[in-house]
Design a protein around this motif. Structure first.
Motif, PDB file in Angstrom:
ATOM      1  N   VAL A 130       6.009   8.525  -2.764  1.00  0.00           N
ATOM      2  CA  VAL A 130       5.346   9.488  -1.941  1.00  0.00           C
ATOM      3  C   VAL A 130       3.856   9.265  -2.486  1.00  0.00           C
ATOM      4  O   VAL A 130       3.718   9.614  -3.654  1.00  0.00           O
ATOM      5  CB  VAL A 130       5.926  10.905  -2.285  1.00  0.00           C
ATOM      6  CG1 VAL A 130       5.304  11.898  -1.610  1.00  0.00           C
ATOM      7  CG2 VAL A 130       7.233  11.069  -1.927  1.00  0.00           C
ATOM      8  N   PRO A 131       3.094   9.069  -1.354  1.00  0.00           N
ATOM      9  CA  PRO A 131       1.795   9.061  -1.632  1.00  0.00           C
ATOM     10  C   PRO A 131       1.222  10.506  -2.295  1.00  0.00           C
ATOM     11  O   PRO A 131       1.490  11.699  -1.504  1.00  0.00           O
ATOM     12  CB  PRO A 131       0.981   8.712  -0.359  1.00  0.00           C
ATOM     13  CG  PRO A 131       1.978   8.084   0.267  1.00  0.00           C
ATOM     14  CD  PRO A 131       3.322   8.539  -0.067  1.00  0.00           C
ATOM     15  N   MET A 132       0.633  10.509  -3.271  1.00  0.00           N
ATOM     16  CA  MET A 132      -0.062  11.629  -3.796  1.00  0.00           C
ATOM     17  C   MET A 132      -1.554  11.518  -3.878  1.00  0.00           C
ATOM     18  O   MET A 132      -2.055  11.659  -5.052  1.00  0.00           O
ATOM     19  CB  MET A 132       0.407  11.794  -5.424  1.00  0.00           C
ATOM     20  CG  MET A 132       2.050  11.824  -5.275  1.00  0.00           C
ATOM     21  SD  MET A 132       2.646  13.438  -4.321  1.00  0.00           S
ATOM     22  CE  MET A 132       2.425  14.527  -5.980  1.00  0.00           C
ATOM     23  N   ALA A 133      -2.216  11.421  -2.844  1.00  0.00           N
ATOM     24  CA  ALA A 133      -3.551  11.449  -2.754  1.00  0.00           C
ATOM     25  C   ALA A 133      -3.980  12.365  -1.498  1.00  0.00           C
ATOM     26  O   ALA A 133      -3.226  12.773  -0.707  1.00  0.00           O
ATOM     27  CB  ALA A 133      -3.975  10.070  -2.240  1.00  0.00           C
ATOM     28  N   PRO A 134      -5.218  12.812  -1.677  1.00  0.00           N
ATOM     29  CA  PRO A 134      -5.723  13.867  -0.610  1.00  0.00           C
ATOM     30  C   PRO A 134      -5.654  13.448   0.647  1.00  0.00           C
ATOM     31  O   PRO A 134      -6.097  12.200   1.258  1.00  0.00           O
ATOM     32  CB  PRO A 134      -7.259  14.090  -0.952  1.00  0.00           C
ATOM     33  CG  PRO A 134      -7.216  13.850  -2.271  1.00  0.00           C
ATOM     34  CD  PRO A 134      -6.242  12.503  -2.712  1.00  0.00           C
ATOM     35  N   LEU A 135      -5.194  14.128   1.862  1.00  0.00           N
ATOM     36  CA  LEU A 135      -5.205  13.784   3.158  1.00  0.00           C
ATOM     37  C   LEU A 135      -6.416  14.001   3.696  1.00  0.00           C
ATOM     38  O   LEU A 135      -7.190  14.848   3.313  1.00  0.00           O
ATOM     39  CB  LEU A 135      -4.027  14.619   3.887  1.00  0.00           C
ATOM     40  CG  LEU A 135      -2.500  14.766   3.297  1.00  0.00           C
ATOM     41  CD1 LEU A 135      -1.682  15.523   4.118  1.00  0.00           C
ATOM     42  CD2 LEU A 135      -2.121  12.950   3.298  1.00  0.00           C
ATOM     43  N   PRO A 136      -6.791  13.033   4.734  1.00  0.00           N
ATOM     44  CA  PRO A 136      -8.319  13.159   5.328  1.00  0.00           C
ATOM     45  C   PRO A 136      -8.594  14.183   6.341  1.00  0.00           C
ATOM     46  O   PRO A 136      -9.408  13.922   7.316  1.00  0.00           O
ATOM     47  CB  PRO A 136      -8.377  11.641   5.597  1.00  0.00           C
ATOM     48  CG  PRO A 136      -7.006  11.136   6.087  1.00  0.00           C
ATOM     49  CD  PRO A 136      -6.302  11.939   5.088  1.00  0.00           C
ATOM     50  N   PHE A 137      -7.705  15.130   6.548  1.00  0.00           N
ATOM     51  CA  PHE A 137      -7.503  16.079   7.453  1.00  0.00           C
ATOM     52  C   PHE A 137      -7.095  17.466   6.988  1.00  0.00           C
ATOM     53  O   PHE A 137      -6.413  17.378   5.927  1.00  0.00           O
ATOM     54  CB  PHE A 137      -6.880  15.686   8.815  1.00  0.00           C
ATOM     55  CG  PHE A 137      -5.645  14.995   8.739  1.00  0.00           C
ATOM     56  CD1 PHE A 137      -4.425  15.812   8.217  1.00  0.00           C
ATOM     57  CD2 PHE A 137      -5.542  13.774   8.526  1.00  0.00           C
ATOM     58  CE1 PHE A 137      -3.237  15.019   7.931  1.00  0.00           C
ATOM     59  CE2 PHE A 137      -4.494  13.028   8.436  1.00  0.00           C
ATOM     60  CZ  PHE A 137      -3.186  13.522   8.014  1.00  0.00           C
ATOM     61  N   ARG A 138      -7.310  18.394   7.515  1.00  0.00           N
ATOM     62  CA  ARG A 138      -6.778  19.641   7.267  1.00  0.00           C
ATOM     63  C   ARG A 138      -5.418  19.719   7.196  1.00  0.00           C
ATOM     64  O   ARG A 138      -4.684  19.299   8.176  1.00  0.00           O
ATOM     65  CB  ARG A 138      -7.370  20.828   7.865  1.00  0.00           C
ATOM     66  CG  ARG A 138      -6.931  22.247   7.479  1.00  0.00           C
ATOM     67  CD  ARG A 138      -7.509  23.351   8.332  1.00  0.00           C
ATOM     68  NE  ARG A 138      -6.828  24.670   7.987  1.00  0.00           N
ATOM     69  CZ  ARG A 138      -6.969  25.735   8.761  1.00  0.00           C
ATOM     70  NH1 ARG A 138      -7.375  25.483   9.789  1.00  0.00           N
ATOM     71  NH2 ARG A 138      -6.376  26.845   8.174  1.00  0.00           N
ATOM     72  N   SER A 139      -4.717  20.346   6.146  1.00  0.00           N
ATOM     73  CA  SER A 139      -3.141  20.456   6.345  1.00  0.00           C
ATOM     74  C   SER A 139      -2.578  21.378   5.425  1.00  0.00           C
ATOM     75  O   SER A 139      -3.303  22.236   4.549  1.00  0.00           O
ATOM     76  CB  SER A 139      -2.593  18.974   5.421  1.00  0.00           C
ATOM     77  OG  SER A 139      -3.160  18.834   4.212  1.00  0.00           O
ATOM     78  N   LEU A 140      -1.485  21.894   5.781  1.00  0.00           N
ATOM     79  CA  LEU A 140      -0.734  23.166   5.430  1.00  0.00           C
ATOM     80  C   LEU A 140       0.688  22.764   5.042  1.00  0.00           C
ATOM     81  O   LEU A 140       1.541  22.260   5.877  1.00  0.00           O
ATOM     82  CB  LEU A 140      -0.763  24.229   6.292  1.00  0.00           C
ATOM     83  CG  LEU A 140      -0.007  25.494   5.998  1.00  0.00           C
ATOM     84  CD1 LEU A 140      -0.478  26.218   4.852  1.00  0.00           C
ATOM     85  CD2 LEU A 140      -0.176  26.484   7.293  1.00  0.00           C
ATOM     86  N   VAL A 141       0.949  22.984   3.672  1.00  0.00           N
ATOM     87  CA  VAL A 141       2.359  22.538   3.149  1.00  0.00           C
ATOM     88  C   VAL A 141       3.322  23.892   3.281  1.00  0.00           C
ATOM     89  O   VAL A 141       2.852  24.851   2.715  1.00  0.00           O
ATOM     90  CB  VAL A 141       2.474  22.126   1.889  1.00  0.00           C
ATOM     91  CG1 VAL A 141       3.924  22.172   1.415  1.00  0.00           C
ATOM     92  CG2 VAL A 141       1.670  20.696   1.730  1.00  0.00           C
ATOM     93  N   VAL A 142       4.131  23.824   4.149  1.00  0.00           N
ATOM     94  CA  VAL A 142       5.198  25.261   4.253  1.00  0.00           C
ATOM     95  C   VAL A 142       6.340  25.003   3.235  1.00  0.00           C
ATOM     96  O   VAL A 142       6.969  24.003   3.302  1.00  0.00           O
ATOM     97  CB  VAL A 142       5.771  25.460   5.671  1.00  0.00           C
ATOM     98  CG1 VAL A 142       6.696  26.575   5.725  1.00  0.00           C
ATOM     99  CG2 VAL A 142       4.605  25.717   6.528  1.00  0.00           C
ATOM    100  N   ALA A 143       6.447  25.754   2.374  1.00  0.00           N
ATOM    101  CA  ALA A 143       7.482  25.519   1.197  1.00  0.00           C
ATOM    102  C   ALA A 143       8.459  26.855   1.349  1.00  0.00           C
ATOM    103  O   ALA A 143       8.102  27.902   1.797  1.00  0.00           O
ATOM    104  CB  ALA A 143       6.606  25.784  -0.366  1.00  0.00           C
ATOM    105  N   SER A 144       9.474  26.419   0.649  1.00  0.00           N
ATOM    106  CA  SER A 144      10.842  27.412   0.656  1.00  0.00           C
ATOM    107  C   SER A 144      11.171  27.710  -0.917  1.00  0.00           C
ATOM    108  O   SER A 144      11.024  26.681  -1.486  1.00  0.00           O
ATOM    109  CB  SER A 144      11.870  27.015   1.543  1.00  0.00           C
ATOM    110  OG  SER A 144      13.014  27.589   1.254  1.00  0.00           O
ATOM    111  N   SER A 145      11.585  28.826  -0.951  1.00  0.00           N
ATOM    112  CA  SER A 145      11.615  29.180  -2.464  1.00  0.00           C
ATOM    113  C   SER A 145      12.906  28.744  -2.896  1.00  0.00           C
ATOM    114  O   SER A 145      13.483  28.666  -3.970  1.00  0.00           O
ATOM    115  CB  SER A 145      11.392  30.842  -2.679  1.00  0.00           C
ATOM    116  OG  SER A 145      12.422  31.203  -1.865  1.00  0.00           O
TER     117      SER A 145
END
Length: 165
Positions: free
Chosen positions: A98-113
């Motif tokens: 999995v690439p672990m580098a900044p994305l070049p656009f705005r992003s939002l990760v939705v996480a579940s507990s």
């Protein structure tokens, strides 16, 4: 503005929020949902073809392994016309880097507990690495049809905010 739905590993079940959204005007699959096995190189190429099909601004809406497709695509191709990405419940994958580098656009990760495929700490690590904001959706499992997410009004609000922000 156009919207590209980037699916996870399989075909979303009937009633899945992503399947419903992808059927709307202005939406398309990128790529069409595959059946297993998933070949990430093919998925990234299909996403590139869909993004490059128009210069019109686009918002990517990825679920599960689709989040990895987006991160892999972004590393190889840059932003192009992509303005933002909603990355819903990215999984921990053993078989795919999995690439672990900044994305070049705005992003939002939705996480579940209580996502069975990724811990809250894992989702937070993705958000940090990708330079993404993080949204805690609570105890919603993998946020799929199996956990009761056909309609997902909160997700629609998140997409709208990304599209206008």
């Amino acid at each position: 503005m156009r919207f590209l739905a980037v699916p996870g590993r399989g075909v979303p079940l009937p009633g899945h929020w992503q399947r419903e959204w992808a059927a709307r005007p202005g939406w398309a699959w990128a790529p069409e949902p595959p059946g297993p096995p998933v070949v990430f190189a093919e998925r990234v190429a299909a996403l590139q073809a869909a993004v490059a099909a128009s210069l019109e601004p686009v918002v990517l809406v990825a679920h599960s392994a689709g989040c990895v497709t987006v991160a892999t695509w972004a590393l190889a191709h840059g932003p192009g016309p992509v303005r933002a990405a909603l990355l819903v419940t990215p999984p921990f994958l053993r078989e795919e880097p999995v690439p672990m580098a900044p994305l070049p656009f705005r992003s939002l990760v939705v996480a579940s507990s209580d996502d069975p495929y990724c811990t809250p700490e894992g989702a937070a690590a993705y958000a940090r690495a990708w330079g993404a904001e993080r949204f805690d959706a609570g105890a919603v499992g993998h946020l799929d049809a199996k956990t009761g997410f056909g309609p997902w009004p909160e997700g629609e609000r998140l997409v709208a905010a990304l599209a206008t922000g």
